[in-house]
Design a protein around this motif. Structure first.
Motif, PDB file in Angstrom:
ATOM      1  N   GLY A   1       0.810  -1.242  -0.062  1.00 20.68           N
ATOM      2  CA  GLY A   1      -0.077   0.057   0.027  1.00 20.68           C
ATOM      3  C   GLY A   1       0.774   1.319   0.105  1.00 20.68           C
ATOM      4  N   MET A   2       1.876   1.078   0.694  1.00 20.58           N
ATOM      5  CA  MET A   2       2.861   2.449   0.936  1.00 20.58           C
ATOM      6  C   MET A   2       3.586   2.760  -0.390  1.00 20.58           C
ATOM      7  N   LEU A   3       3.968   1.377  -1.229  1.00 21.21           N
ATOM      8  CA  LEU A   3       4.356   1.681  -2.538  1.00 21.21           C
ATOM      9  C   LEU A   3       3.566   2.389  -3.402  1.00 21.21           C
ATOM     10  N   PHE A   4       2.372   1.929  -3.426  1.00 22.98           N
ATOM     11  CA  PHE A   4       1.523   2.787  -4.450  1.00 22.98           C
ATOM     12  C   PHE A   4       1.264   4.202  -4.011  1.00 22.98           C
TER      13      PHE A   4
ATOM     14  N   TYR B   1      11.290   2.008  -3.411  1.00 21.47           N
ATOM     15  CA  TYR B   1      10.554   3.100  -2.704  1.00 21.47           C
ATOM     16  C   TYR B   1      11.040   4.393  -3.648  1.00 21.47           C
ATOM     17  N   ALA B   2      12.549   4.336  -3.812  1.00 22.30           N
ATOM     18  CA  ALA B   2      13.157   5.364  -4.606  1.00 22.30           C
ATOM     19  C   ALA B   2      12.499   5.311  -5.925  1.00 22.30           C
TER      20      ALA B   2
ATOM     21  N   ILE C   1      -2.965   2.734   1.204  1.00 25.32           N
ATOM     22  CA  ILE C   1      -2.368   2.532   2.853  1.00 25.32           C
ATOM     23  C   ILE C   1      -3.697   2.019   3.655  1.00 25.32           C
ATOM     24  N   ALA C   2      -4.696   2.519   3.433  1.00 22.21           N
ATOM     25  CA  ALA C   2      -5.787   2.199   4.008  1.00 22.21           C
ATOM     26  C   ALA C   2      -6.298   0.605   3.861  1.00 22.21           C
ATOM     27  N   GLY C   3      -6.292   0.402   2.429  1.00 22.01           N
ATOM     28  CA  GLY C   3      -6.420  -0.739   1.961  1.00 22.01           C
ATOM     29  C   GLY C   3      -5.575  -1.933   2.636  1.00 22.01           C
ATOM     30  N   GLY C   4      -4.269  -1.498   2.710  1.00 22.85           N
ATOM     31  CA  GLY C   4      -3.417  -2.562   3.262  1.00 22.85           C
ATOM     32  C   GLY C   4      -3.455  -2.699   4.782  1.00 22.85           C
ATOM     33  N   LEU C   5      -3.699  -1.770   5.551  1.00 25.03           N
ATOM     34  CA  LEU C   5      -4.018  -1.840   6.896  1.00 25.03           C
ATOM     35  C   LEU C   5      -5.398  -2.523   7.120  1.00 25.03           C
TER      36      LEU C   5
END
Length: 415
Positions: free
Chosen positions: A54-57, A108-109, A365-369
Motif C-alpha cells: 500500500g505504501m509503495l502505491f 521506494y526510490a 495505505i488504508a486498504g493494506g492496513l
C-alpha cells in the motif's frame, strides 16, 4: 510565428494530433500495465507485506499530488509537447530503476522518482485535448484518449503476467523499453497544440495554480465538489491496489498470469466503454449524470467481489468496475475543462489529477492496513460503501446546482 488556435474551430474525429495522442497513451499504458500483476510479488521477494505494498502505491501518488499541478501549469507557460516528453521519459527511467532494484528501499526510490516525473504526462495530454477540441467534442475526445489508456491497461497486464514467468525483473525492463520508444515517437511526431499567444498570457500569471495553499483551497471553489468526488472515487478504487493480488492468491490460488487476465478484462471493458459509450452518453445526458452512472457501476463492481467464489466469478465485477471508471474520468475532465480559460487548461487538469492522486495516496495505505488488521474482505466493503455514499451526495449536490449556470473560472485561482 505560430498562429493562435481557436478552441471554437471544430476538428474532425480523425484529427492527426488526436491519433498521435491515442497511440502515445496506448503504448505508454501498455508499459504501465505490464507491471500491475507483478509488482506485489516482486516487492514480496524483498520483504514487503500488504501494508508495504500500500505504501509503495501511495508514495507514487504523493509525488503526483505534489507535482501534477506544477507540470500542468508549466505546460501552460512553455507548451504541452515538452512536458509530455518529460513525463513519458521519466516513466521509462523509473521502470528501469525498478528492474535493477534489489532491496525494498530501492523500490521506494524508483516509485518516488516515477511519480514526480511521470505525473507530467496525463494532465498535459488532457489539456492538449482541450486545446484542440470544441466544447461539444470535448467529452468524446477525452473518452477516446481514455479508451487508449484502457486498451493499454488491457494488454499490459496480460503481457506482464506472462513476462513475469520469465523472470521477476523482465516486465520492468520491457516497460522501460516501451517508454523509451514512446518518448522518441513523441519527439518526432507530436506537434505543439498551444499558441504562442496563450503561452504568453500564462507566463504573465506565474504564481497562479502553483502554490500548495491554492491547491488545497481549490476544494472550496466552484468545482470543489468534483474534486472531492475525484478524491473519494480514487481512494475507494485504490483500496484494492495493494491487496487484490494477495486476496486473489489466498482465496483462489491466482498466479501472475491469472491476475494479468483479470486486469485485462477490466481494461478491455474500460476501453470499450470509453471508446463507444462515454462520448455519446456525455452528449446526451451531460457530464453530471454520466459521473453518477460511473459511481453506481463502481459500487456494484466492488460489491460483486464479496460474492465471488472463484476467479471466473470475479470477471463480471472487473468488467463492471472498468465501465464505471470509463464513465467517470472523461466526464470529470470534460466538465472541468469547460470551467476554465484556454490558457489555464494545464493548471486545471493538474489540479484534478492532483486530487485523484491524493485519493491514491491514502487508499492503498488504508486498504493494506484494513487487509492486515481487519479482514481480507473489508477493503472491498469499504470501497463499495464509499462509492454508494458518494453517489447519494453527488445526486443531492448536482440537483442543488442544477438551477445555476457555471461561471468559467481558473481552477487554480481561488480567493
Amino acid at each position: 510565428m505560430q498562429q493562435p488556435q481557436s478552441i471554437s474551430q471544430p476538428k474532425p474525429p480523425a484529427d492527426r494530433r488526436q491519433a498521435i495522442l491515442f497511440l502515445i497513451m496506448f503504448i505508454n499504458m501498455v508499459g504501465f500495465g505490464v507491471i500491475m500483476p507483478i509488482l506485489p510479488f516482486y516487492a514480496e521477494t524483498m520483504g514487503a507485506n500488504a501494508t508495504h505494498l500500500g505504501m509503495l502505491f501511495a508514495v507514487y501518488s504523493v509525488m503526483q499530488f505534489i507535482f501534477a499541478p506544477m507540470w500542468g501549469r508549466l505546460s501552460d507557460r512553455i507548451g504541452r509537447r515538452p512536458v509530455i516528453i518529460i513525463g513519458i521519459g521519466g516513466f521509462s527511467v523509473s521502470f528501469l530503476l525498478f528492474g535493477f532494484s534489489t532491496q525494498l528501499w530501492m523500490l521506494y526510490a524508483a516509485r518516488i522518482l516515477g511519480g514526480a516525473l511521470s505525473s507530467a504526462a496525463l494532465p498535459t495530454v488532457m489539456a492538449y485535448v482541450a486545446d484542440i477540441s470544441t466544447d461539444d467534442e470535448r467529452g468524446g475526445a477525452m473518452g477516446r484518449i481514455s479508451a487508449a489508456m484502457g486498451l493499454g491497461i488491457s494488454f499490459g497486464p496480460v503481457v506482464g503476467g506472462f513476462l513475469g514467468e520469465m523472470g521477476p525483473a523482465v516486465p520492468f525492463f520491457v516497460a522501460a523499453g516501451v517508454g523509451l520508444v514512446v518518448t522518441l515517437f513523441a519527439m518526432g511526431f507530436l506537434p505543439e497544440s498551444l499558441s504562442l499567444e496563450s503561452r504568453s498570457i500564462a507566463r504573465h500569471h506565474p504564481g497562479r495554480g502553483l502554490g500548495m495553499g491554492n491547491l488545497l483551497a481549490a476544494v472550496t471553489g466552484p468545482i470543489g465538489f468534483i474534486l472531492v468526488l475525484a478524491f473519494l472515487s480514487n481512494f475507494a478504487s485504490a483500496n484494492l491496489q495493494g491487496t487484490f493480488a494477495l486476496f486473489s492468491e489466498s482465496q483462489f490460488g491466482a498466479g501472475k498470469s491469472d491476475l494479468g487476465i483479470l486486469f485485462g478484462v477490466m481494461g478491455l471493458s474500460m476501453a470499450f466503454a470509453q471508446g463507444f459509450l462515454a462520448g455519446p452518453l456525455i452528449r446526451r445526458w451531460g457530464e453530471k449524470q454520466t459521473i453518477q452512472l460511473g459511481l453506481l457501476l463502481n459500487g456494484v463492481g466492488f460489491t460483486g467481489f464479496l460474492f465471488a467464489i472463484s476467479l471466473a466469478t470475479m470477471l463480471p465485477s472487473m468488467a463492471v468496475m472498468g465501465m464505471g471508471f470509463a464513465m467517470m474520468m472523461p466526464s470529470v475532465n470534460s466538465w472541468v475543462s469547460k470551467r476554465g480559460a484556454r490558457e489555464q487548461q494545464g493548471a486545471n487538469m493538474g489540479v484534478v489529477n492532483s486530487y485523484s492522486s491524493l485519493g491514491r495516496v491514502f487508499g492503498p495505505i488504508a486498504g493494506g492496513l484494513i487487509y492486515d488488521f481487519v479482514g481480507f474482505q473489508w477493503p472491498y466493503i469499504v470501497g463499495a460503501a464509499i462509492f454508494f455514499i458518494a453517489l447519494i451526495f453527488a445526486n443531492v449536490q448536482f440537483r442543488r446546482d442544477a438551477a445555476h449556470a457555471p461561471t468559467p473560472i481558473p481552477v487554480g485561482h481561488v480567493k
